[in-house]
Design a protein around this motif. Structure first.
Motif, mmCIF file in Angstrom:
data_model
loop_
_atom_site.group_PDB
_atom_site.id
_atom_site.type_symbol
_atom_site.label_atom_id
_atom_site.label_comp_id
_atom_site.label_asym_id
_atom_site.label_seq_id
_atom_site.Cartn_x
_atom_site.Cartn_y
_atom_site.Cartn_z
ATOM 1 N N GLU A 147 31.675 40.233 38.563
ATOM 2 C CA GLU A 147 32.080 41.745 38.004
ATOM 3 C C GLU A 147 32.858 42.334 39.272
ATOM 4 O O GLU A 147 33.538 43.306 39.098
ATOM 5 C CB GLU A 147 30.948 42.645 37.868
ATOM 6 C CG GLU A 147 30.257 42.144 36.458
ATOM 7 C CD GLU A 147 28.994 42.862 36.269
ATOM 8 O OE1 GLU A 147 28.563 43.071 35.102
ATOM 9 O OE2 GLU A 147 28.265 43.048 37.304
ATOM 10 N N GLN A 148 32.783 41.621 40.208
ATOM 11 C CA GLN A 148 33.598 42.361 41.507
ATOM 12 C C GLN A 148 34.993 42.311 41.454
ATOM 13 O O GLN A 148 35.568 41.208 41.071
ATOM 14 C CB GLN A 148 33.030 41.304 42.842
ATOM 15 C CG GLN A 148 33.446 41.806 44.026
ATOM 16 C CD GLN A 148 32.952 42.948 44.372
ATOM 17 O OE1 GLN A 148 31.654 43.058 44.280
ATOM 18 N NE2 GLN A 148 33.521 43.592 44.861
ATOM 19 N N LYS A 149 35.483 43.257 41.878
ATOM 20 C CA LYS A 149 37.146 43.159 41.666
ATOM 21 C C LYS A 149 37.507 43.801 43.156
ATOM 22 O O LYS A 149 36.986 44.628 43.952
ATOM 23 C CB LYS A 149 37.725 44.338 40.596
ATOM 24 C CG LYS A 149 37.157 44.224 39.442
ATOM 25 C CD LYS A 149 37.960 42.922 38.443
ATOM 26 C CE LYS A 149 37.158 42.962 37.214
ATOM 27 N NZ LYS A 149 37.548 42.065 36.337
ATOM 28 N N TYR A 150 38.824 43.100 43.322
ATOM 29 C CA TYR A 150 39.552 43.725 44.609
ATOM 30 C C TYR A 150 40.421 44.734 43.900
ATOM 31 O O TYR A 150 40.894 44.636 43.055
ATOM 32 C CB TYR A 150 40.048 42.816 45.425
ATOM 33 C CG TYR A 150 39.142 41.778 46.034
ATOM 34 C CD1 TYR A 150 38.900 41.882 47.383
ATOM 35 C CD2 TYR A 150 38.792 40.345 45.611
ATOM 36 C CE1 TYR A 150 37.958 41.118 47.901
ATOM 37 C CE2 TYR A 150 38.182 39.630 46.246
ATOM 38 C CZ TYR A 150 37.746 39.930 47.589
ATOM 39 O OH TYR A 150 36.614 39.218 48.213
ATOM 40 N N ASP A 157 42.826 47.031 38.036
ATOM 41 C CA ASP A 157 42.170 46.003 37.188
ATOM 42 C C ASP A 157 40.605 46.687 37.706
ATOM 43 O O ASP A 157 39.859 46.254 38.459
ATOM 44 C CB ASP A 157 42.123 44.633 37.561
ATOM 45 C CG ASP A 157 41.374 43.753 36.820
ATOM 46 O OD1 ASP A 157 40.853 44.173 35.820
ATOM 47 O OD2 ASP A 157 41.071 42.630 37.320
ATOM 48 N N PRO A 159 36.772 47.747 37.666
ATOM 49 C CA PRO A 159 35.587 47.071 37.248
ATOM 50 C C PRO A 159 35.069 47.934 36.042
ATOM 51 O O PRO A 159 35.383 48.977 35.639
ATOM 52 C CB PRO A 159 34.721 47.337 38.263
ATOM 53 C CG PRO A 159 35.077 48.374 39.281
ATOM 54 C CD PRO A 159 36.821 48.336 38.876
ATOM 55 N N LEU A 218 33.697 47.378 43.377
ATOM 56 C CA LEU A 218 35.135 47.303 43.748
ATOM 57 C C LEU A 218 35.374 47.262 45.235
ATOM 58 O O LEU A 218 34.736 47.933 46.121
ATOM 59 C CB LEU A 218 35.706 48.571 43.276
ATOM 60 C CG LEU A 218 37.109 48.800 43.270
ATOM 61 C CD1 LEU A 218 37.843 47.892 42.397
ATOM 62 C CD2 LEU A 218 37.490 50.311 42.996
#
Lengths: 401, 443
Positions: A147-150, A157, A159, A218
């Motif tokens: 689920e981790q987004k950069y 994009d 989360p 995030l």
């Protein structure tokens, strides 16, 4: 009780009595309001943060070179921090709780945009945050690594999973059942509430939404970055310089700053409240001393002036206790007038404080304690002069002063 | 005669040392408490730029949330969005004006072995220095072309110049900031307005910045603000451009409206108010600014009051300390009354020997004044200790706010004497009025 005669005698020499009553009234008003303010500051400072404050370190990293790569830096920094001996875990975080600087946004429980938003502080963290900060998950689950987004520049994009604080859950879903519900923000962002933590606070201690928090999985890859690091108990202070050196070695295109023990951050946040409480305690001490000494002084004077009168009463058969009781009763009468006026004044002062400043309304239960305190103070202060009066020998009646 | 009364007063004080010192102590404690809180208060609320504080206006537009104001009651946000600030800069009404913000820069020393460190900078327009009467030690500011085009020049604050160049004239030298070389064109003299009125949102009692850079660098180098950024609506902000075009407020804006040969200050201000109102009305047509028209021009001192630069705690403490002083004075009235009535026989004898009521009163008032002076002096000492305590309690930021100056010390002394005379008046008059006959007979 000879209340009547004492009262009539008092009326013949009002000035001293009025002055004492006035002092008692003002003292009561100041003490009651000061104690009330002190108590509210103590309550405020006592709010638990929900985190493992004593073993947490926060640090800031600011990249300044043109070719600074945020994402690589975060990844290598976190890997290095987590590998350090004595470090339990580390998380990237966009703002430090209780520190005074951070971000907030509006959220709502329904998709319609026109509904008013509920403000909450938001933290951008990764799945290590719960473990690092020592937050207590009371419902649901932690973030999953996938689920981790950069958030690299020029991509959006967001989360979809969020963890919120219990206070936020109660605010948005007063009837419960927040877990699994959708949280909306802005025109198009919708998140699923996957977890609820018992407590997580905002960066601003004076904010009314202090306990309302939303955490997003995030990691922003801007030049400004913050980390929080949890150490094993007792190793925090030794690890602070090690952390600074480690991060400095990894990348010299940035500045490492503000390596702080989190308990110091919290202490610093409440410094003004603590200072106010201490100043008010000193003020109470001084004013009580001044008032007590004033009563002693005036009572001594009034005893001295009535030495002959006392001697006459003694000669006519009054016992020492009678004299003692006379002066104690007289003083009690005077302070009672002060107490009544003081209660009115306390309420008045509080109304002024509430209207002029963001102070709370006085809890009426403080008033009886204040009244008891002033009565006790008055009796205590008058006791020595009254005792002196009681010991006046009857023979003095026959002498001139 | 005064000398004689003074001697008598001293004698009388010594005859009754406990009562006398109680009175001096009461005054001193009251004055000490008041002076401590007043010093902090007056330094916090001092006019930071007295020569033109009435001509300088903080410009605020209410671009906030249609549903709720920035702050109750109906306060507009303290700062502007980028596009509004840029639109206002196009006006030619103010004699001087500048948009500005705080930025953080990594300063890289020439010596590569010394690590880079962070300095605070201010990005602003050329008018900044004229607008705020900023004093220069060497060189000068940039010209307005640097606000429109990229020009790598910098003005150093005195502290930075002392640290980097040992206080020498560094004009023409270079400084590396955020990996870029900037040419020094000016060095400021000592300048630390307190409160830091032009940017109270980011630390009202912080020091002035170390480096000053022209607006022209902001966009090409994407220099973000190091101050607070506030927004009311969620926006997708992923690039510098979207940041600039957002509804986020982060820019301070000041305009000088001091009038000119052709118009009065009030006329100029009215014309400028019309200008900003019509700008906002134009924007309303585009769907922005959904709140009722609420654009503010506040001069320096009004702005400080609106932004509550003096903390509430401080104002509460000032109020309480004056109540405290009142208690001390009431206390003193009582004690003085006791004291004077105690020496009524002596005074009666003086009256019988021909002293007038007025002379007896004078005698008493001299003693009261003496107590006031002693109490005032001791109170100053207490205030000094009080300020040390305040500094210790509140920490670093209060350094400049906790120094006792000569003006305040004089004020303390005057308050002390006036207060004790006020407190002593009633007892002195009352004792002066006593008929001598009865008292003499009792002896």
């Amino acid at each position: 009780m000879e209340l009547g005669p004492i009262f009539r005698a008092l009326l013949r020499n009002k000035t001293g009595a009025i002055l004492i009553a006035l002092q008692c009234a003002l003292t009561l008003a100041i003490v009651v309001n000061a104690v009330f303010i002190i108590q509210s500051r103590i309550d405020k400072m006592g709010r638990p943060t929900g985190m493992d404050d004593d073993n947490l370190i926060s640090v800031m990293s600011i990249g300044f070179v043109d070719d600074f790569n945020g994402q690589t830096t975060v990844d290598t920094d976190l890997a290095a921090l987590r590998a350090l001996d004595g470090v339990v875990d580390a998380t990237p975080i966009n703002a430090i709780p209780q520190s005074g600087g951070g971000s907030s946004s509006g959220f709502r429980a329904v998709p319609e945009e026109q509904k008013q938003d509920t403000g909450a502080s938001y933290y951008e963290v990764d799945s290590h945050a719960l473990n690092t900060l020592g937050l207590k998950l009371i419902e649901g689950r932690n973030f999953r690594p996938e689920e981790q987004k950069y958030l690299p520049e020029r991509t959006l994009d967001y989360p979809r999973a969020v963890i919120i604080s219990q206070a936020m859950a109660k605010e948005l879903f007063p009837n419960g059942g927040a877990l699994g519900k959708t949280l909306y923000s802005g025109a198009k962002n919708a998140y699923e509430i996957v977890g609820i933590v018992e407590r997580m606070q905002a960066p601003w201690i004076n904010w009314r939404g202090f306990e309302r928090t939303v955490m997003l999985p995030l990691v922003t890859t801007e030049k400004y970055m913050r980390y929080m690091i949890r150490t094993e108990p007792g190793r925090r202070d030794d690890l602070m310089p090690v952390i600074e050196q480690t991060l400095n070695k990894l990348n010299n295109g940035r500045i490492i700053r503000d390596v702080k023990a989190h308990s110091d951050v919290v202490k610093r946040a409440y410094q003004e409240d603590k200072a106010m409480a201490i100043l008010l305690v000193s003020a109470i001490g001084l004013i009580v001393a001044v008032t007590a000494l004033g009563i002693v002084g005036l009572a001594t004077f009034s005893v001295n002036r009535r030495t002959r009168q006392i001697g006459t009463r003694r000669a006519l058969g009054a016992s020492q206790q009678d004299i003692l009781r006379y002066f104690l009763t007289e003083n009690w009468l005077i302070t009672s007038v002060g107490v009544v006026a003081g209660i009115a004044l306390s309420v008045g002062l509080n109304i002024w404080l509430v209207e002029s400043y963001s102070l709370d309304k006085l809890d009426w239960r403080y008033l009886p304690f204040g009244a008891l305190f002033i009565w006790a103070l008055g009796l205590l202060a008058v006791f020595a002069p009254a005792l002196k009066a009681a010991r006046t020998p009857p023979a003095i009646a026959t002498r001139t002063v | 005669m005064f000398h004689y009364y003074l001697q008598l007063a001293l004698k009388s004080l010594r005859r009754n040392p406990i009562l006398s010192s109680l009175m001096v102590l009461a005054i001193a404690i009251g004055i000490g408490a008041c002076m401590t809180t007043l010093t902090v208060y007056s330094l916090m609320s001092a006019d930071p730029i007295p020569q033109k504080s009435e001509q300088l206006f903080a410009v605020r537009l209410d671009s906030w949330d249609p549903n709720q104001p920035w702050d109750e009651p109906n306060e507009p946000p303290p700062e502007l969005t980028y596009r509004d600030a840029m639109a206002l800069m196009r006006s030619d009404i103010p004699s001087h004006q500048a948009a500005m913000y705080k930025g953080a820069f990594a300063l890289q020393p020439d010596d590569k072995s010394v690590p880079a460190y962070l300095v605070m900078g201010r990005i602003s327009f050329a008018d900044f220095f004229t607008l705020f009467d900023v004093p220069f030690q060497y060189g000068s500011g940039w010209d307005s072309s640097a606000d429109k085009a990229l020009s790598q020049v910098v003005v150093l604050g005195k502290r930075a110049n002392d640290k980097l160049f040992g206080g020498e004239n560094s004009v023409g030298k270079t400084v590396r900031l955020n990996d870029k070389a900037y040419k020094v064109i000016g060095v400021l003299d000592t300048w630390d307005p307190s409160p830091k009125f032009y940017d109270v949102n980011n630390g009202a009692f912080d020091d002035a910045e170390d480096v000053y850079l022209p607006w022209g660098i902001a966009v090409p180098y994407q220099v973000r603000t190091a101050g607070n950024t506030n927004g009311w609506k969620p926006e997708d902000i992923d690039t510098y451009d979207s940041f600039l075009n957002s509804e986020l407020v982060w820019i301070q804006f000041w305009a000088q409206l001091g009038g000119s040969d052709k118009e009065s200050p009030a006329e100029q201000k009215a014309r400028y108010q019309t200008f900003i109102d019509s700008y906002v009305s134009e924007q309303k047509k585009l769907g922005r600014f959904q709140r009722p028209l609420n654009n503010r021009l506040s001069d320096v001192n009004t702005f400080m009051a609106e932004r509550e630069v003096v903390g509430e705690d401080n104002r509460v403490l000032v109020g309480l300390s004056f109540l405290f002083l009142t208690v001390c004075l009431i206390n003193m009235i009582g004690l003085l009354l006791a004291k004077f009535l105690g020496r009524a026989p002596e005074l009666a004898l003086r009256r019988a020997l021909g002293a007038s009521q007025w002379q007896v009163m004078q005698l008493n008032l001299v003693e009261v004044a003496l107590i006031g002076v002693l109490g005032g002096l001791l109170g100053l000492l207490f205030a000094w200790f009080g300020l040390i305590a305040v500094r210790a309690l509140y920490g670093d930021g209060y350094g400049a706010l906790t120094s006792l100056n000569a003006g305040l010390a004089m004020q303390a002394l005057i308050i002390a004497i006036a207060a004790s005379l006020l407190a002593g008046l009633y007892p002195a008059v009352r004792v002066g009025r006593l008929a001598p006959a009865g008292l003499l007979k009792a002896q």
